[in-house]
Design an enzyme around this catalytic site. Structure first.
Site, PDB file in Angstrom:
ATOM      1  CE  LYS A 141      44.849  35.730  43.674  1.00 50.83           C
ATOM      2  NZ  LYS A 141      44.659  34.690  42.631  1.00 50.83           N
ATOM      3  CE  LYS A 158      41.855  38.677  40.174  1.00 54.83           C
ATOM      4  NZ  LYS A 158      43.176  38.032  40.352  1.00 54.83           N
TER       5      LYS A 158
END
Length: 239
Positions: A27, A89
């Site tokens: 991320k 996710k």
């Protein structure tokens, strides 16, 4: 309990893996709570890790998208999964004015071919009915809780421990993995051991400053030891 460490590039990914991370989460912290990396960067990190740490599980986020952006979320899920990650996710952001949107998105995600981990954003609490709805499909290998506003402290300060324990118990009873994240600190280790999620996610706790700063492998090693040792574990310099 496994340790998930969020990283933003291949160098950080290798450092985290070598320091003891069980899961590597891709991320960009500067882009938000679940800020997405560019797809070429995701693919590059996956390639590097598969070559150096072939057994390590890798997740990646699709970015901070609202429930109204369901079509874009599904497009991004497909593109991120194509980069070779194990899990994608997807954040479920509360929409009090349109409560049905979350269930609709969960149903759409359950129909995807990718292995998706729904992330319940818990700044206003956890919707356990939505958790049950997600689990009913049997489609998700894991469910997580996280927070959006990282400035307001640890998840364990913001959500009652009893609520987190109910989340973990509910998810594990259905055979899925339960994960907790949200500005978790080394000082949360003992409470996390009591809650016993399958994994706990960290970023700010293993950097040299804020969550957007560089990852420090020494802090990863120290945290790994503390999670494993429990109460009273010394925080001496790691080897």
């Amino acid at each position: 309990m496994k340790m998930l460490v969020s990283v933003r590039d291949a160098g950080e990914a290798l450092l985290a893996a070598e320091a003891g991370a069980d899961f590597i989460d891709l991320k960009e912290p500067a882009n938000g709570a679940l800020g997405a990396l560019a797809l070429p960067d995701v693919a590059h990190i996956v390639s590097v890790l598969r070559g150096r740490q072939p057994g390590l599980r890798i997740s990646a986020t699709v970015g901070d998208l609202s429930l109204q952006q369901a079509d874009e979320i599904l497009r991004r899920v497909e593109r991120v999964a194509a980069c070779g990650v194990d899990y994608v996710k997807v954040g479920l952001w509360p929409e009090p004015s349109e409560p049905g949107l979350a269930s609709t998105l969960v149903d759409a995600l359950a129909a995807c071919a990718a292995r998706i981990v729904p992330v319940f954003v818990a700044d206003q609490g956890i919707d356990l009915a939505l958790v049950e709805h997600a689990l009913a499909s049997g489609a998700f290998p894991a469910l997580m809780v996280d927070t959006a506003d990282k400035r307001r402290g640890s998840l364990l300060q913001r959500v009652p421990l009893a609520t987190l324990a109910a989340f973990v118990a509910t998810v594990r009873a259905r055979g899925a993995m339960a994960g907790l994240a949200g500005s978790l600190r080394a000082e949360d280790s003992d409470a996390l051991r009591g809650l016993a999620p399958d994994f706990a996610g960290f970023r700010g706790a293993v950097t040299r400053g804020g969550r957007a700063d560089a990852l420090d492998p020494r802090l990863v090693r120290l945290l790994r030891r503390r999670l494993a040792a429990g109460a009273g574990a010394p925080l001496a310099a790691a080897a």
